[in-house]
Write an enzyme that holds these catalytic residues in place. Structure first.
Site, PDB file in Angstrom:
ATOM      1  N   TYR A  54     -48.636 -60.540  35.818  1.00 31.04           N
ATOM      2  CA  TYR A  54     -48.492 -59.295  35.071  1.00 31.04           C
ATOM      3  C   TYR A  54     -49.855 -58.708  34.719  1.00 31.04           C
ATOM      4  O   TYR A  54     -50.745 -59.394  34.216  1.00 31.04           O
ATOM      5  CB  TYR A  54     -47.689 -59.516  33.777  1.00 31.04           C
ATOM      6  CG  TYR A  54     -47.570 -58.251  32.958  1.00 31.04           C
ATOM      7  CD1 TYR A  54     -46.768 -57.211  33.392  1.00 31.04           C
ATOM      8  CD2 TYR A  54     -48.300 -58.077  31.780  1.00 31.04           C
ATOM      9  CE1 TYR A  54     -46.673 -56.025  32.672  1.00 31.04           C
ATOM     10  CE2 TYR A  54     -48.207 -56.900  31.047  1.00 31.04           C
ATOM     11  CZ  TYR A  54     -47.391 -55.879  31.510  1.00 31.04           C
ATOM     12  OH  TYR A  54     -47.301 -54.701  30.790  1.00 31.04           O
ATOM     13  N   GLY A  61     -45.006 -52.607  31.749  1.00 35.10           N
ATOM     14  CA  GLY A  61     -43.843 -52.316  30.930  1.00 35.10           C
ATOM     15  C   GLY A  61     -42.561 -52.576  31.685  1.00 35.10           C
ATOM     16  O   GLY A  61     -42.363 -53.644  32.285  1.00 35.10           O
ATOM     17  N   ARG A 286     -52.460 -46.713 -21.742  1.00 32.65           N
ATOM     18  CA  ARG A 286     -52.459 -48.126 -22.093  1.00 32.65           C
ATOM     19  C   ARG A 286     -52.325 -49.033 -20.863  1.00 32.65           C
ATOM     20  O   ARG A 286     -52.890 -50.136 -20.826  1.00 32.65           O
ATOM     21  CB  ARG A 286     -51.318 -48.398 -23.063  1.00 32.65           C
ATOM     22  CG  ARG A 286     -51.401 -49.741 -23.743  1.00 32.65           C
ATOM     23  CD  ARG A 286     -50.180 -50.107 -24.567  1.00 32.65           C
ATOM     24  NE  ARG A 286     -49.264 -49.035 -24.883  1.00 32.65           N
ATOM     25  CZ  ARG A 286     -47.969 -49.224 -25.120  1.00 32.65           C
ATOM     26  NH1 ARG A 286     -47.452 -50.438 -25.066  1.00 32.65           N
ATOM     27  NH2 ARG A 286     -47.182 -48.215 -25.419  1.00 32.65           N
TER      28      ARG A 286
END
Length: 513
Positions: A54, A61, A286
């Protein structure tokens, strides 16, 4: 000029930024050249065998089942580059393309791709010549790597397609290569595929986003402290012993930054002298260290993922040290895509809390004595009313950008590539989010410094005074009658974006986290 030497064991975030943003030169180490040559010998040996391999002697693909004869393999490699250079939309920024090219070169030099040394050298030569291929916004699904963006870069190596020259003008890539004395590459077995198969674009954008967010989180700690001071809030919530009992590192760092900015302030204890003293401030004030701290810890995780990817060789197939050439799934962008989305969520929340603090500064019912909208003559003047509208619009956009891209997947390549990461899309929206966050923090800085100056008779902290003085010197105007506001906001944006806000404060506090 600074030179980055690329070896076989990956690279660093600092090197990526030096090449992408600082135009550092790139050289191949002797070790990398030797590894490239050794891996190429393995590929050449496999190419000579009758068995299909490959990427070496097959299609790609969903077309991987076709064995390609030797006389067609050079054409195969050219064709994959040409066909995959299918991006559309606006051009991607120069720094992103340079990061992408450098990171692909990093993987090539690992010796796991089978690319010839001459191809790697050409990649370095193109970077050093200041030639930047034209890459488009759309085309990557973040699996099999950033295929279309990398293909546009590989196309330029072949002397095809368009690129931006060192003068910033876009011209045919072949012309630019010729002027730089660079011969176009003639691809051989596996090389076309090896130039396309990586997470390099999304990784480059992650590295740069982390650098930018690191500065912005420090700036956000500063603007949160300025707002706390302007609202006559209490700095008692920043005591280190409070954060030690909930030991998130980012939270402690953010609280320490805010405390350092507020040291010596004559405003923070003023609330105790009011006729109805406050017991505690609103959450947006806060809880600033908790929110910014969570974002800092998210960045730490993202930096860990980036460091691993920077050390990786991402390709398919890969040449292993024992001579095997194996297919794999290491090109999948999920690890990078997730943290890109995490960062967009954290950035949106930081922008959101900064906007809520800004709104408090402008609301006479919650600002503890400040004029409505910090206006000079409220009613005649609107003050910063619409600056907050702009900030709110940016925050709303940030929330949309926080929707994860990585939760999506659209199958491709005739269902062979049936699960993709969308990491490129996550990276692109994060860049916009970082840009918007800069503006949001700049607007809070603009409002908070004006509010502090309106607290007549009270002395701000020395670090706050340094920030205000530097902002005014940079063209960020202070209180006064209504005026054309966009230039002021642009100056505030530039002041924060350049790092000048942090620099000014650190002249008093010393280095902040």
């Amino acid at each position: 000029m600074h030179t980055i030497v690329v070896g076989t064991s990956g690279t660093t975030a600092e090197d990526v930024i030096a090449v992408a943003r600082g135009n550092a030169r790139v050289e191949l180490s002797g070790e990398a050249v030797a590894a490239l040559a050794a891996a190429r010998e393995i590929v050449d040996a496999l190419a000579a065998k009758p068995e299909p391999v490959y990427g070496v002697s097959t299609g790609f693909g969903a077309l991987a089942s076709r064995h390609i004869s030797p006389e067609l393999r050079a054409q195969l490699q050219r064709n994959i580059v040409r066909s995959h250079a299918a991006g559309m939309g606006p051009r991607v920024e120069r720094e992103v393309v340079r990061a992408l090219m450098f990171l692909r070169l990093k993987t090539v030099c690992s010796g796991h791709t089978g690319v010839r040394p001459s191809v790697a050298q050409t990649m370095a030569d193109v970077l050093n010549a200041g030639i930047t291929p034209v890459v488009h916004e759309y085309g990557s699904l973040g699996c099999s790597g950033d295929l279309a963006p990398l293909s546009h870069c590989a196309l330029a190596l072949m002397g095809e397609g368009d690129a931006e020259g060192p003068d910033g003008v876009v011209r045919p890539a072949g012309e630019l290569l010729a002027e730089a004395g660079i011969a176009p590459v003639e691809l051989r077995e596996k090389e076309g595929l090896a130039l396309l198969n990586g997470t390099d674009g999304m990784l480059g954008m992650l590295v740069m986003a982390l650098a930018d967010l690191g500065r912005l989180y420090t700036a956000a700690d500063i603007t949160a402290a300025l707002t706390l001071e302007a609202l006559l809030g209490t700095e008692k919530v920043l005591q280190p012993e409070l954060h030690a009992i909930r030991p998130h590192p980012g939270q402690g760092a953010a609280a320490a930054n805010m405390a350092a900015v507020l040291k010596g302030s004559g405003l923070v204890r003023h609330y105790q002298e009011e006729t109805a003293p406050r017991v505690q401030d609103a959450y947006s004030v806060r809880c600033a260290p908790q929110v910014a701290g969570a974002g800092r810890d998210t960045m730490a995780h993202a930096a860990l993922v980036a460091s691993r990817e920077l050390a990786a060789a991402v390709d398919n197939p890969v040449v292993l040290s024992d001579g095997r050439v194996e297919s794999n799934g290491n090109f999948h962008g999920a690890p990078v895509a997730y943290v890109l989305d995490f960062l967009a969520i954290a950035a949106a929340d930081l922008g959101s809390i900064a906007e809520r603090r800004t709104d408090r500064l402008l609301d006479k019912n919650r600002s503890h004595g400040l004029p409505p909208f910090l206006a000079d003559d409220a009613g005649v003047d609107s003050g910063l009313m619409i600056a907050q509208y702009t900030q709110a619009a940016l925050v709303s956009e940030m929330k949309r950008l926080a929707v994860p891209a990585s939760a999506d997947s659209i199958p491709s390549s005739a269902m062979q590539e049936d699960h993709v990461s969308m990491g490129w899309s996550a990276a692109r929206k994060l860049r916009t989010a970082v840009d918007n966050l800069t503006r949001i923090i700049a607007i809070e800085m603009y409002a908070a410094t004006r509010a502090i100056e309106l607290r007549h008779g009270l002395t701000p902290a020395p670090a706050s005074q340094a920030a205000i003085a530097a902002a005014r010197a940079a063209g960020v105007e202070g209180p006064g009658p209504d005026r054309f506001l966009a230039p002021d906001l642009a100056a505030a944006d530039a002041f924060v974006r350049s790092g000048a806000l942090v620099d000014a404060v650190e002249t008093v506090t010393g280095p902040l986290a």
